[in-house]
Scaffold this motif. Sequence first.
Motif, mmCIF file in Angstrom:
data_model
loop_
_atom_site.group_PDB
_atom_site.id
_atom_site.type_symbol
_atom_site.label_atom_id
_atom_site.label_comp_id
_atom_site.label_asym_id
_atom_site.label_seq_id
_atom_site.Cartn_x
_atom_site.Cartn_y
_atom_site.Cartn_z
ATOM 1 N N PRO A 97 0.790 -1.194 0.000
ATOM 2 C CA PRO A 97 0.000 0.000 0.000
ATOM 3 C C PRO A 97 0.830 1.255 0.000
ATOM 4 N N ASP A 98 2.172 1.151 0.004
ATOM 5 C CA ASP A 98 3.006 2.329 0.103
ATOM 6 C C ASP A 98 3.815 2.559 -1.166
ATOM 7 N N ARG A 99 3.187 2.349 -2.318
ATOM 8 C CA ARG A 99 3.867 2.576 -3.583
ATOM 9 C C ARG A 99 4.228 4.039 -3.738
ATOM 10 N N ALA A 100 5.328 4.311 -4.466
ATOM 11 C CA ALA A 100 5.723 5.690 -4.724
ATOM 12 C C ALA A 100 4.814 6.328 -5.760
ATOM 13 N N VAL A 101 4.291 5.542 -6.701
ATOM 14 C CA VAL A 101 3.452 6.088 -7.767
ATOM 15 C C VAL A 101 2.037 6.293 -7.240
ATOM 16 N N PRO A 102 1.519 7.533 -7.290
ATOM 17 C CA PRO A 102 0.160 7.776 -6.796
ATOM 18 C C PRO A 102 -0.883 7.095 -7.671
ATOM 19 N N ARG A 103 -1.911 6.562 -7.029
ATOM 20 C CA ARG A 103 -2.947 5.812 -7.733
ATOM 21 C C ARG A 103 -4.268 6.575 -7.709
ATOM 22 N N VAL A 104 -4.914 6.607 -8.857
ATOM 23 C CA VAL A 104 -6.187 7.302 -9.010
ATOM 24 C C VAL A 104 -7.255 6.302 -9.439
ATOM 25 N N LEU A 105 -8.392 6.321 -8.757
ATOM 26 C CA LEU A 105 -9.554 5.566 -9.215
ATOM 27 C C LEU A 105 -10.430 6.511 -10.022
ATOM 28 N N LEU A 106 -10.602 6.230 -11.299
ATOM 29 C CA LEU A 106 -11.446 7.017 -12.185
ATOM 30 C C LEU A 106 -12.715 6.213 -12.468
ATOM 31 N N ARG A 138 -16.439 6.529 -22.418
ATOM 32 C CA ARG A 138 -15.110 6.006 -22.721
ATOM 33 C C ARG A 138 -14.203 7.044 -23.360
ATOM 34 N N THR A 139 -14.781 7.957 -24.156
ATOM 35 C CA THR A 139 -13.952 9.006 -24.765
ATOM 36 C C THR A 139 -13.353 9.902 -23.689
ATOM 37 N N LEU A 140 -14.198 10.344 -22.752
ATOM 38 C CA LEU A 140 -13.702 11.188 -21.659
ATOM 39 C C LEU A 140 -12.768 10.399 -20.750
ATOM 40 N N ALA A 141 -13.109 9.143 -20.501
ATOM 41 C CA ALA A 141 -12.258 8.323 -19.637
ATOM 42 C C ALA A 141 -10.866 8.160 -20.237
ATOM 43 N N ASP A 142 -10.789 7.933 -21.539
ATOM 44 C CA ASP A 142 -9.489 7.792 -22.199
ATOM 45 C C ASP A 142 -8.704 9.095 -22.118
ATOM 46 N N LEU A 143 -9.395 10.223 -22.314
ATOM 47 C CA LEU A 143 -8.725 11.528 -22.252
ATOM 48 C C LEU A 143 -8.182 11.792 -20.851
ATOM 49 N N VAL A 144 -9.031 11.600 -19.840
ATOM 50 C CA VAL A 144 -8.605 11.851 -18.460
ATOM 51 C C VAL A 144 -7.480 10.902 -18.061
ATOM 52 N N SER A 145 -7.594 9.643 -18.446
ATOM 53 C CA SER A 145 -6.543 8.674 -18.122
ATOM 54 C C SER A 145 -5.206 9.096 -18.727
ATOM 55 N N THR A 146 -5.233 9.536 -19.976
ATOM 56 C CA THR A 146 -4.003 9.967 -20.638
ATOM 57 C C THR A 146 -3.401 11.177 -19.941
ATOM 58 N N LEU A 147 -4.251 12.146 -19.589
ATOM 59 C CA LEU A 147 -3.768 13.339 -18.887
ATOM 60 C C LEU A 147 -3.096 12.970 -17.566
ATOM 61 N N LEU A 148 -3.724 12.085 -16.832
ATOM 62 C CA LEU A 148 -3.183 11.700 -15.531
ATOM 63 C C LEU A 148 -1.906 10.877 -15.673
ATOM 64 N N GLN A 149 -1.876 9.979 -16.633
ATOM 65 C CA GLN A 149 -0.681 9.171 -16.837
ATOM 66 C C GLN A 149 0.501 10.034 -17.259
ATOM 67 N N GLU A 150 0.238 11.078 -18.022
ATOM 68 C CA GLU A 150 1.311 12.004 -18.411
ATOM 69 C C GLU A 150 1.847 12.771 -17.211
ATOM 70 N N GLU A 151 1.036 12.842 -16.142
ATOM 71 C CA GLU A 151 1.464 13.488 -14.895
ATOM 72 C C GLU A 151 1.987 12.464 -13.887
ATOM 73 N N SER A 152 2.218 11.243 -14.355
ATOM 74 C CA SER A 152 2.818 10.159 -13.558
ATOM 75 C C SER A 152 1.869 9.553 -12.527
ATOM 76 N N TYR A 153 0.568 9.626 -12.789
ATOM 77 C CA TYR A 153 -0.390 8.908 -11.953
ATOM 78 C C TYR A 153 -0.681 7.546 -12.572
ATOM 79 N N GLN A 154 -0.937 6.567 -11.716
ATOM 80 C CA GLN A 154 -1.410 5.265 -12.176
ATOM 81 C C GLN A 154 -2.932 5.280 -12.091
ATOM 82 N N VAL A 155 -3.606 4.979 -13.191
ATOM 83 C CA VAL A 155 -5.061 5.122 -13.260
ATOM 84 C C VAL A 155 -5.722 3.753 -13.303
#
Length: 227
Positions: free
Chosen positions: A4-13, A18-35
């Motif tokens: 539970p103590d990973r360095a990479v922050p995790r986001v539940l979306l 699906r179009t918005l989900a793909d866009l948001v996922s890409t934005l977050l992954q580019e900011e180093s979040y795991q989605v």
Amino acid sequence: MSSPDRAVPRVLLVEDDRTLADLVSTLLQEESYQVRLAVDGQLGLHRGLTERFDVLIIDRGLPVLDGLDLLRALRAHGVDTPALLLTALGAVADRVEGLDSGAEDYLVKPFEVPEFLARVRALHRRHRATAASLPIGTRRLVPVTRTVVDPTGRTADVSLSERECALLALLARAPHQIFTRSQLRELIFDRADKDSTVDTYVHYLRRKLGRDTVQTVRGLGYRLGAR
């Protein structure tokens, strides 16, 4: 093995578009979040209760279980991860309802990308500030040091292994949730481990911290007991 103590922050979306989900996922992954994506409210509830996240992003209008009911259910089960609601409803009454349902922030669609990312960063900072320790009854678990402190702040004379700490932290983050042995194997232990491995580590925690630390729910699994 999961921790539970990973360095990479995790986001539940939780988003069914699906179009918005793909866009948001890409934005977050580019900011180093795991989605981790859930496409309906029921799946979002399951993942929110059984997995560890740093930020929740929930669309208000979801199939099966809508966003407000999902958020209320998570809060009722003790999940306090900061949540951002996404919605097309921007009236003051809608915002108030969303915040009263347990959201920390509320963003109306369509939104500007820089503002969205800034709000996610703010929620992540809030989570890091409050996640340094976890309540286990009158005591608190400090995952980063694998220690337990009493109400006076004095550290208990016990040493937790990585697995013991990970197991206790998972239970403490969702204190009202009952976890089956298979869920605990999937989230904490190696998949090759047997159910008896989970039982063994529950025994270790009870031996070190007291029998009431972990409660057995007969026929179902385990949950935090020192509440």
